[in-house]
Design a protein around this motif. Sequence first.
Motif, short mmCIF file in Angstrom:
data_model
loop_
_atom_site.label_atom_id
_atom_site.label_comp_id
_atom_site.label_asym_id
_atom_site.label_seq_id
_atom_site.Cartn_x
_atom_site.Cartn_y
_atom_site.Cartn_z
N ARG A 86 0.85 -1.19 0.00
CA ARG A 86 0.00 0.00 0.00
C ARG A 86 0.88 1.23 0.00
O ARG A 86 1.85 1.33 0.75
CB ARG A 86 -0.93 0.02 1.20
N CYS A 87 0.53 2.18 -0.85
CA CYS A 87 1.28 3.41 -0.96
C CYS A 87 0.89 4.37 0.17
O CYS A 87 -0.29 4.59 0.42
CB CYS A 87 1.00 4.05 -2.32
N ARG A 88 1.91 4.91 0.84
CA ARG A 88 1.63 5.87 1.92
C ARG A 88 1.21 7.22 1.39
O ARG A 88 0.58 8.01 2.09
CB ARG A 88 2.87 6.07 2.77
N ASP A 89 1.58 7.50 0.16
CA ASP A 89 1.28 8.82 -0.39
C ASP A 89 -0.11 8.90 -1.02
O ASP A 89 -0.85 9.84 -0.77
CB ASP A 89 2.35 9.22 -1.42
N CYS A 90 -0.47 7.90 -1.82
CA CYS A 90 -1.77 8.00 -2.49
C CYS A 90 -2.77 6.94 -2.05
O CYS A 90 -3.92 6.98 -2.46
CB CYS A 90 -1.59 7.99 -4.01
N GLY A 91 -2.34 6.00 -1.23
CA GLY A 91 -3.29 5.01 -0.71
C GLY A 91 -3.56 3.85 -1.65
O GLY A 91 -4.34 2.97 -1.33
N SER A 133 7.98 0.15 -5.52
CA SER A 133 7.54 1.53 -5.57
C SER A 133 6.11 1.55 -6.11
O SER A 133 5.67 0.61 -6.76
CB SER A 133 8.46 2.38 -6.45
N CYS A 134 5.39 2.63 -5.79
CA CYS A 134 3.97 2.69 -6.12
C CYS A 134 3.74 2.62 -7.62
O CYS A 134 4.37 3.34 -8.39
CB CYS A 134 3.37 3.97 -5.55
N GLN A 135 2.81 1.75 -8.01
CA GLN A 135 2.53 1.60 -9.45
C GLN A 135 1.71 2.77 -9.98
O GLN A 135 1.61 2.98 -11.18
CB GLN A 135 1.79 0.29 -9.71
N LYS A 136 1.13 3.54 -9.07
CA LYS A 136 0.26 4.62 -9.51
C LYS A 136 1.00 5.96 -9.54
O LYS A 136 1.01 6.65 -10.54
CB LYS A 136 -0.95 4.71 -8.57
N CYS A 137 1.67 6.29 -8.40
CA CYS A 137 2.31 7.61 -8.34
C CYS A 137 3.84 7.51 -8.30
O CYS A 137 4.52 8.53 -8.33
CB CYS A 137 1.78 8.39 -7.13
N GLY A 138 4.37 6.29 -8.22
CA GLY A 138 5.82 6.14 -8.26
C GLY A 138 6.52 6.36 -6.93
O GLY A 138 7.74 6.26 -6.85
N SER A 139 5.76 6.64 -5.88
CA SER A 139 6.36 6.88 -4.57
C SER A 139 7.07 5.63 -4.03
O SER A 139 6.62 4.50 -4.26
CB SER A 139 5.25 7.29 -3.58
N GLY A 140 8.15 5.84 -3.31
CA GLY A 140 8.85 4.72 -2.69
C GLY A 140 8.38 4.49 -1.27
O GLY A 140 8.85 3.59 -0.58
ZN LIG Z 1 1.18 6.07 -4.70
#
Ligand SMILES: [Zn+2]
Length: 121
Positions: free
Chosen positions: A73-78, A89-96
């Motif tokens: 689960r991405c901490r930045d975009c959920g 890394s997030c598949q949606k926003c690329g956040s690590g």
């Molecule tokens: Zn994300």
Amino acid sequence: MHEMGIALEIVDIATASIPEELKGQRVARINLTVGKLAAVVPDSLRFCFDVAVKDTALEGAELVIEEVAVTARCRDCGEQWAIDGPAFSCQKCGSGQIDILSGRELDIRSIEIEEDSEAPA
Ligand SMILES: [Zn+2]
């Protein structure tokens, strides 16, 4: 190969968790949940298990391994998704900044004991 250590541990835990009044009954099946991050090879775990149960109360029991996908689960975009590689890394926003929600478990889910009077669940 660390599967032998795991197999011995499963035998220990499973043996200890058989209720006193059911001791001596045949254990039909042990249901195990293994996360993909636990780095266990199911085939070699099953092989080690068969060796480890020799001359124990679990001899002849079948080890059923259910593999659990790795969920992040991405901490930045959920965003929440299943991953199968080490590309964390997030598949949606690329956040690590991601959390691993599941995939590391190695749990005995249930132990099925063969009972004469009751049909298996
Ligand atoms: Zn994300």
